[in-house]
Design an enzyme around this catalytic site. Structure first.
Site, PDB file in Angstrom:
ATOM      1  N   GLY A  13      61.150 160.440 -27.194  1.00 28.22           N
ATOM      2  CA  GLY A  13      62.348 161.185 -26.807  1.00 28.22           C
ATOM      3  C   GLY A  13      62.248 161.906 -25.475  1.00 28.22           C
ATOM      4  O   GLY A  13      62.871 162.956 -25.299  1.00 28.22           O
ATOM      5  N   SER A  14      61.505 161.343 -24.516  1.00 23.57           N
ATOM      6  CA  SER A  14      61.438 162.028 -23.216  1.00 23.57           C
ATOM      7  C   SER A  14      62.804 162.004 -22.525  1.00 23.57           C
ATOM      8  O   SER A  14      63.172 162.970 -21.848  1.00 23.57           O
ATOM      9  CB  SER A  14      60.345 161.422 -22.323  1.00 23.57           C
ATOM     10  N   ASN A  15      63.563 160.933 -22.719  1.00 21.50           N
ATOM     11  CA  ASN A  15      64.923 160.918 -22.162  1.00 21.50           C
ATOM     12  C   ASN A  15      65.819 161.919 -22.882  1.00 21.50           C
ATOM     13  O   ASN A  15      66.638 162.601 -22.255  1.00 21.50           O
ATOM     14  CB  ASN A  15      65.529 159.512 -22.237  1.00 21.50           C
ATOM     15  N   LEU A  88      69.709 147.895 -33.956  1.00 21.57           N
ATOM     16  CA  LEU A  88      71.014 147.415 -33.502  1.00 21.57           C
ATOM     17  C   LEU A  88      72.114 148.326 -34.070  1.00 21.57           C
ATOM     18  O   LEU A  88      72.054 148.723 -35.231  1.00 21.57           O
ATOM     19  CB  LEU A  88      71.206 145.988 -34.012  1.00 21.57           C
ATOM     20  N   ILE A  89      73.106 148.630 -33.229  1.00 20.74           N
ATOM     21  CA  ILE A  89      74.202 149.494 -33.691  1.00 20.74           C
ATOM     22  C   ILE A  89      75.195 148.650 -34.494  1.00 20.74           C
ATOM     23  O   ILE A  89      75.696 147.630 -34.005  1.00 20.74           O
ATOM     24  CB  ILE A  89      74.918 150.146 -32.479  1.00 20.74           C
ATOM     25  N   HIS A 105      68.040 150.989 -20.716  1.00 14.09           N
ATOM     26  CA  HIS A 105      67.051 149.927 -20.926  1.00 14.09           C
ATOM     27  C   HIS A 105      66.100 149.915 -19.726  1.00 14.09           C
ATOM     28  O   HIS A 105      66.548 150.017 -18.590  1.00 14.09           O
ATOM     29  CB  HIS A 105      67.766 148.579 -21.055  1.00 14.09           C
ATOM     30  N   ASP A 146      71.454 144.848 -25.787  1.00 14.86           N
ATOM     31  CA  ASP A 146      71.396 144.886 -24.319  1.00 14.86           C
ATOM     32  C   ASP A 146      72.481 144.076 -23.616  1.00 14.86           C
ATOM     33  O   ASP A 146      72.283 143.594 -22.501  1.00 14.86           O
ATOM     34  CB  ASP A 146      70.015 144.393 -23.824  1.00 14.86           C
ATOM     35  N   GLU A 175      64.560 156.763 -15.011  1.00 16.95           N
ATOM     36  CA  GLU A 175      65.403 157.065 -16.183  1.00 16.95           C
ATOM     37  C   GLU A 175      65.727 158.549 -16.242  1.00 16.95           C
ATOM     38  O   GLU A 175      66.885 158.943 -16.411  1.00 16.95           O
ATOM     39  CB  GLU A 175      64.687 156.641 -17.467  1.00 16.95           C
TER      40      GLU A 175
END
Ligand code: GAR
Length: 192
Positions: A13-15, A88-89, A105, A146, A175
């Site tokens: 979770g760095s983003n 996958l959503i 991504h 993606d 990112e």
């Protein structure tokens, strides 16, 4: 009323951290919820540190029920940001948030994308292919891995002999630099 973002993440979770830091100062947008499929994900600790509520779900809940959507709607979530989320959503979630789900991504899509292409698998594939440039793609999310419309791409140079750690670091820098501001621009444009 502030617009409300939910972050989905499966790992470190760095983003997510950068997004939480970025919007902590905002008067009109907030990170309201962190969701994960992984009870051991470090992103849960990060959410706690920011006093942001979190929710852990399993495959059954995510793919066979509307519980996640109900939670998002009950909490009045306006926008969804995937930050290292590996599942996958499902279609019902995409339908509930049309044009309001984005992903990041760690490659210049459409190269090095698709099922199983995440994190180090992507960086290793980029190195193995002898690429001289790596990059990131921020894109809308559809029901395929993606493949949604691209919103933003940025590149970095790969030097001969760059290690996995170095390539990963260069990608992460990009990112962290761009995801929060791109998300902010998108969320500003949507109606509450
Ligand atoms: C990020 O590099 C993100 O681009 C990638 O997972 C990493 C999560 O790092 N996502 C994918 O590969 C999606 N296919 P983080 O947990 O430190 O933010």
């Amino acid at each position: 009323m502030k617009k409300r973002i939910a972050i989905f993440a499966s790992g470190s979770g760095s983003n997510a951290q950068k997004l939480m830091e970025h919007f902590k100062r905002s008067n009109d947008i907030e990170i309201s919820l962190v969701l994960t499929n992984n009870a051991d994900a470090y992103v849960l600790q990060r959410a706690d540190n920011f006093e942001i509520p979190s929710h852990i779900f399993d495959k059954n809940e995510f793919y066979k029920t509307d519980e996640v959507i109900d939670l998002l709607k009950n909490l009045d979530i306006d926008f969804i940001v995937l930050a290292g989320f590996l599942w996958l959503i499902p279609k019902n979630l995409i339908a509930a948030y049309p044009g309001r789900i984005v992903n990041i991504h760690p490659a210049i899509l459409p190269k090095f994308g698709g099922k199983g292409m995440y994190g180090d698998y992507v960086h290793n594939a980029v190195i193995a292919a002898g690429e001289t440039e790596g990059g990131i793609t921020i894109h809308y999310v559809d029901e395929h891995y993606d493949e949604g419309e691209y919103i933003y791409q940025a590149k970095y140079k790969i030097d001969r002999g760059d290690s996995l750690e170095m390539v990963k670091f260069k990608g992460q820098q990009l990112e962290h630099q761009h995801y929060p501001r791109i998300v902010e621009g998108l969320v500003k444009k949507i109606k509450k």
